[in-house]
Design a protein around this motif. Structure first.
Motif, PDB file in Angstrom:
ATOM      1  N   PRO A 148      -8.771  13.479  10.148  1.00  0.00           N
ATOM      2  CA  PRO A 148      -9.995  13.827  10.887  1.00  0.00           C
ATOM      3  C   PRO A 148     -11.264  13.898  10.037  1.00  0.00           C
ATOM      4  CG  PRO A 148      -8.170  15.172  11.657  1.00  0.00           C
ATOM      5  CD  PRO A 148      -7.658  14.400  10.476  1.00  0.00           C
ATOM      6  N   ILE A 149     -11.143  14.198   8.748  1.00  0.00           N
ATOM      7  CA  ILE A 149     -12.359  14.301   7.944  1.00  0.00           C
ATOM      8  C   ILE A 149     -12.940  12.922   7.613  1.00  0.00           C
ATOM      9  CG2 ILE A 149     -11.541  16.464   6.919  1.00  0.00           C
ATOM     10  CD1 ILE A 149     -11.248  14.944   4.266  1.00  0.00           C
ATOM     11  N   LEU A 150     -12.194  11.853   7.902  1.00  0.00           N
ATOM     12  CA  LEU A 150     -12.718  10.509   7.675  1.00  0.00           C
ATOM     13  C   LEU A 150     -13.986  10.266   8.483  1.00  0.00           C
ATOM     14  CD1 LEU A 150      -9.446   8.363   7.621  1.00  0.00           C
ATOM     15  CD2 LEU A 150     -10.957   8.862   5.686  1.00  0.00           C
ATOM     16  N   TRP A 151     -14.132  11.019   9.572  1.00  0.00           N
ATOM     17  CA  TRP A 151     -15.333  10.873  10.404  1.00  0.00           C
ATOM     18  C   TRP A 151     -16.592  11.202   9.606  1.00  0.00           C
ATOM     19  CZ3 TRP A 151     -19.001  14.442  12.242  1.00  0.00           C
ATOM     20  CH2 TRP A 151     -19.862  13.960  13.231  1.00  0.00           C
ATOM     21  N   LEU A 152     -16.460  12.082   8.608  1.00  0.00           N
ATOM     22  CA  LEU A 152     -17.607  12.450   7.786  1.00  0.00           C
ATOM     23  C   LEU A 152     -18.155  11.265   7.005  1.00  0.00           C
ATOM     24  CD1 LEU A 152     -16.418  15.896   6.362  1.00  0.00           C
ATOM     25  CD2 LEU A 152     -18.218  15.505   8.062  1.00  0.00           C
ATOM     26  N   SER A 153     -17.348  10.233   6.825  1.00  0.00           N
ATOM     27  CA  SER A 153     -17.791   9.040   6.108  1.00  0.00           C
ATOM     28  C   SER A 153     -17.939   7.827   7.013  1.00  0.00           C
ATOM     29  CB  SER A 153     -16.803   8.717   4.978  1.00  0.00           C
ATOM     30  OG  SER A 153     -17.089   7.458   4.415  1.00  0.00           O
ATOM     31  N   GLN A 154     -16.962   7.653   7.904  1.00  0.00           N
ATOM     32  CA  GLN A 154     -16.921   6.441   8.714  1.00  0.00           C
ATOM     33  C   GLN A 154     -17.609   6.574  10.064  1.00  0.00           C
ATOM     34  OE1 GLN A 154     -12.764   5.416   8.968  1.00  0.00           O
ATOM     35  NE2 GLN A 154     -12.518   5.276   6.742  1.00  0.00           N
ATOM     36  N   GLY A 155     -17.869   7.811  10.476  1.00  0.00           N
ATOM     37  CA  GLY A 155     -18.477   8.021  11.776  1.00  0.00           C
ATOM     38  C   GLY A 155     -19.974   7.746  11.772  1.00  0.00           C
ATOM     39  N   SER A 156     -20.537   7.630  12.970  1.00  0.00           N
ATOM     40  CA  SER A 156     -21.982   7.435  13.112  1.00  0.00           C
ATOM     41  C   SER A 156     -22.442   8.050  14.424  1.00  0.00           C
ATOM     42  CB  SER A 156     -22.343   5.943  13.066  1.00  0.00           C
ATOM     43  OG  SER A 156     -21.751   5.254  14.164  1.00  0.00           O
ATOM     44  N   VAL A 157     -23.697   8.423  14.466  1.00  0.00           N
ATOM     45  CA  VAL A 157     -24.315   8.969  15.671  1.00  0.00           C
ATOM     46  C   VAL A 157     -25.594   8.180  15.924  1.00  0.00           C
ATOM     47  CG1 VAL A 157     -25.345  10.994  16.754  1.00  0.00           C
ATOM     48  CG2 VAL A 157     -23.372  11.267  15.224  1.00  0.00           C
ATOM     49  N   LEU A 158     -25.651   7.521  17.064  1.00  0.00           N
ATOM     50  CA  LEU A 158     -26.795   6.664  17.417  1.00  0.00           C
ATOM     51  C   LEU A 158     -27.044   5.601  16.338  1.00  0.00           C
ATOM     52  CD1 LEU A 158     -29.256   9.397  18.774  1.00  0.00           C
ATOM     53  CD2 LEU A 158     -27.725   7.910  20.085  1.00  0.00           C
ATOM     54  N   GLY A 159     -25.958   5.119  15.752  1.00  0.00           N
ATOM     55  CA  GLY A 159     -26.066   4.067  14.748  1.00  0.00           C
ATOM     56  C   GLY A 159     -26.381   4.548  13.344  1.00  0.00           C
ATOM     57  N   ILE A 160     -26.558   5.856  13.186  1.00  0.00           N
ATOM     58  CA  ILE A 160     -26.863   6.413  11.858  1.00  0.00           C
ATOM     59  C   ILE A 160     -25.580   6.980  11.263  1.00  0.00           C
ATOM     60  CG2 ILE A 160     -28.250   8.057  10.553  1.00  0.00           C
ATOM     61  CD1 ILE A 160     -30.256   8.026  12.842  1.00  0.00           C
ATOM     62  N   ILE A 218     -22.319  24.546  -0.229  1.00  0.00           N
ATOM     63  CA  ILE A 218     -22.887  23.204  -0.029  1.00  0.00           C
ATOM     64  C   ILE A 218     -22.125  22.185  -0.865  1.00  0.00           C
ATOM     65  CG2 ILE A 218     -24.963  21.793  -0.276  1.00  0.00           C
ATOM     66  CD1 ILE A 218     -26.599  24.362   0.169  1.00  0.00           C
ATOM     67  N   GLY A 219     -21.722  22.566  -2.073  1.00  0.00           N
ATOM     68  CA  GLY A 219     -20.941  21.679  -2.918  1.00  0.00           C
ATOM     69  C   GLY A 219     -19.606  21.335  -2.283  1.00  0.00           C
ATOM     70  N   TYR A 220     -18.984  22.300  -1.610  1.00  0.00           N
ATOM     71  CA  TYR A 220     -17.703  22.043  -0.937  1.00  0.00           C
ATOM     72  C   TYR A 220     -17.887  21.007   0.169  1.00  0.00           C
ATOM     73  CZ  TYR A 220     -13.232  22.857   1.366  1.00  0.00           C
ATOM     74  OH  TYR A 220     -11.976  22.680   1.907  1.00  0.00           O
ATOM     75  N   LEU A 221     -18.971  21.127   0.924  1.00  0.00           N
ATOM     76  CA  LEU A 221     -19.246  20.144   1.979  1.00  0.00           C
ATOM     77  C   LEU A 221     -19.442  18.760   1.379  1.00  0.00           C
ATOM     78  CD1 LEU A 221     -19.853  19.366   4.891  1.00  0.00           C
ATOM     79  CD2 LEU A 221     -22.212  20.112   4.548  1.00  0.00           C
ATOM     80  N   ALA A 222     -20.165  18.686   0.253  1.00  0.00           N
ATOM     81  CA  ALA A 222     -20.341  17.401  -0.431  1.00  0.00           C
ATOM     82  C   ALA A 222     -18.994  16.839  -0.862  1.00  0.00           C
ATOM     83  CB  ALA A 222     -21.260  17.574  -1.641  1.00  0.00           C
ATOM     84  N   GLY A 223     -18.077  17.721  -1.269  1.00  0.00           N
ATOM     85  CA  GLY A 223     -16.742  17.277  -1.652  1.00  0.00           C
ATOM     86  C   GLY A 223     -15.968  16.689  -0.486  1.00  0.00           C
ATOM     87  N   LEU A 224     -16.100  17.287   0.687  1.00  0.00           N
ATOM     88  CA  LEU A 224     -15.435  16.738   1.873  1.00  0.00           C
ATOM     89  C   LEU A 224     -15.960  15.338   2.196  1.00  0.00           C
ATOM     90  CD1 LEU A 224     -15.258  19.806   4.334  1.00  0.00           C
ATOM     91  CD2 LEU A 224     -13.426  18.853   2.911  1.00  0.00           C
ATOM     92  N   VAL A 225     -17.273  15.162   2.098  1.00  0.00           N
ATOM     93  CA  VAL A 225     -17.857  13.844   2.360  1.00  0.00           C
ATOM     94  C   VAL A 225     -17.382  12.839   1.314  1.00  0.00           C
ATOM     95  CG1 VAL A 225     -20.001  12.536   2.604  1.00  0.00           C
ATOM     96  CG2 VAL A 225     -19.878  14.884   3.461  1.00  0.00           C
ATOM     97  N   THR A 226     -17.294  13.285   0.058  1.00  0.00           N
ATOM     98  CA  THR A 226     -16.802  12.416  -1.012  1.00  0.00           C
ATOM     99  C   THR A 226     -15.367  11.982  -0.755  1.00  0.00           C
ATOM    100  OG1 THR A 226     -18.218  13.530  -2.630  1.00  0.00           O
ATOM    101  CG2 THR A 226     -16.390  12.239  -3.499  1.00  0.00           C
ATOM    102  N   ALA A 227     -14.511  12.943  -0.419  1.00  0.00           N
ATOM    103  CA  ALA A 227     -13.107  12.631  -0.153  1.00  0.00           C
ATOM    104  C   ALA A 227     -12.966  11.688   1.034  1.00  0.00           C
ATOM    105  CB  ALA A 227     -12.329  13.926   0.101  1.00  0.00           C
ATOM    106  N   ALA A 228     -13.795  11.876   2.047  1.00  0.00           N
ATOM    107  CA  ALA A 228     -13.748  10.998   3.216  1.00  0.00           C
ATOM    108  C   ALA A 228     -14.231   9.591   2.881  1.00  0.00           C
ATOM    109  CB  ALA A 228     -14.598  11.591   4.338  1.00  0.00           C
ATOM    110  N   SER A 229     -15.155   9.490   1.943  1.00  0.00           N
ATOM    111  CA  SER A 229     -15.740   8.189   1.602  1.00  0.00           C
ATOM    112  C   SER A 229     -14.773   7.305   0.834  1.00  0.00           C
ATOM    113  CB  SER A 229     -17.021   8.388   0.769  1.00  0.00           C
ATOM    114  OG  SER A 229     -17.994   9.109   1.499  1.00  0.00           O
TER     115      SER A 229
END
Length: 322
Positions: A148-160, A218-229
């Motif tokens: 589910p955290i893959l959405w943090l990297s692969q997902g988009s909202v209104l094309g963004i 905030i660093g933890y959130l950045a880590g989730l985005v990194t792992a998803a990417s």
């Protein structure tokens, strides 16, 4: 009379000029897809820049930021791999990250250890602790249970892309915190003049703890985005120079190391310049070592400019900050 430009305005102008230069010399640089990929690629750096920016505004520094991000998220991936539900693993490792942030703040605020030494030691300690007690491999891969955290990297909202929206949301939240909340104003006051803030009744020690807890969150959130990417987390990131890239974004954007100056807009401008520079150097196929030389020279220049624009006062010298 020529108006005096701020460092933020100068850096923004440099980013525009650099962008124009790359657009003229590199085919495809100014396409919509490349610009979107450019912003997306530096969104994690920008999120970490916001975390570091809050600490620097409070006249601190957090050299443990990247190490804590890597270790806590790698542990989360290992817990999910071992069968723990994703939500439970995130809550547990986020609590761990916040606890380390609070310890950082306590060491600096109550034990009065200079921030640069406390966080440098903590970064090394956290990496060693994680490698010995929490996981055995340097790289933790994304298990099916964490999909589910893959959405943090692969997902988009209104094309963004979601990473860009996440960066924007963090910037907005941090801006509102600094400008409209009591604790945000306290943080800026502590960074501007610790002694004066204490005399006026501001709870300076809890404010210092708060800024490191916010940095960890905030660093933890950045880590989730990194792992998803990249579908993994490489804990050797803790031993890399990545934290200095984060400092480069903050200082280059115009947040003074002497504390109390600058804001989230400075982080955005610094991220923009570094993003354009890194994207252009990648397209030009410049070696990674040469890129590090260029970034190191930029960081040194930014610190020299900061020293001139925001000279150290007696209080800063007594604190032992950079």
């Amino acid at each position: 009379m020529i108006p005096r430009l701020s460092q933020e305005q100068i850096v923004f102008a440099l980013a525009v000029l650099l962008c124009a230069g790359f657009a003229l010399s590199l085919p495809g640089f100014l396409t919509g897809d490349n610009i979107l990929n450019l912003i997306r690629s530096v969104s994690i750096l920008g999120i970490l820049g916001v975390a570091m920016g809050l600490v620097v505004i409070g006249r601190g520094i957090d050299l443990s930021l990247v190490a804590l991000m890597a270790v806590s998220v790698a542990w989360m991936l290992n817990l999910v791999t071992a069968g723990m539900p994703l939500a439970q693993a995130i809550v547990l490792t986020l609590a761990f990250s916040l606890a380390v942030g609070a310890i950082n703040g306590w060491l600096i605020a109550y034990a009065e250890i200079p921030a640069i030494f406390a966080t440098l030691a903590m970064g090394t300690l956290i990496y060693g602790f994680g490698r010995y007690f929490l996981f055995s491999l340097d790289v933790a891969y994304l298990p099916p249970g964490a999909a589910p955290i893959l959405w943090l990297s692969q997902g988009s909202v209104l094309g963004i892309p979601v990473p860009i929206l996440t960066f924007a949301a963090i910037c907005l939240a941090a801006h509102l915190f600094l400008r409209y909340t009591v604790w945000g104003r306290y943080l800026r006051a502590v960074g501007d003049n610790l002694a004066a803030a204490r005399i006026t009744g501001i709870p300076t020690r809890p404010v210092i703890v708060l800024q490191y807890v916010l940095s960890a969150a905030i660093g933890y959130l950045a880590g989730l985005v990194t792992a998803a990417s990249v579908a993994s987390m490489n804990t050797r990131l803790a031993l890399s120079t990545y934290v200095y890239d984060v400092i480069l974004v903050v200082v280059l954007g115009g947040i003074g190391l002497s504390g109390g100056k600058g804001g989230i807009r400075n982080v955005i401008v610094g991220t923009l310049l570094i993003g354009v520079l890194l994207n252009g150097m990648t397209i030009m196929d410049i070696q990674y070592t040469i890129q590090n030389v260029i970034k190191g020279a930029l960081l040194l220049a930014a610190i020299m400019i900061d020293t001139i624009v925001n000279p150290r006062d007696e209080q800063t010298a007594q604190q032992g900050d950079i």
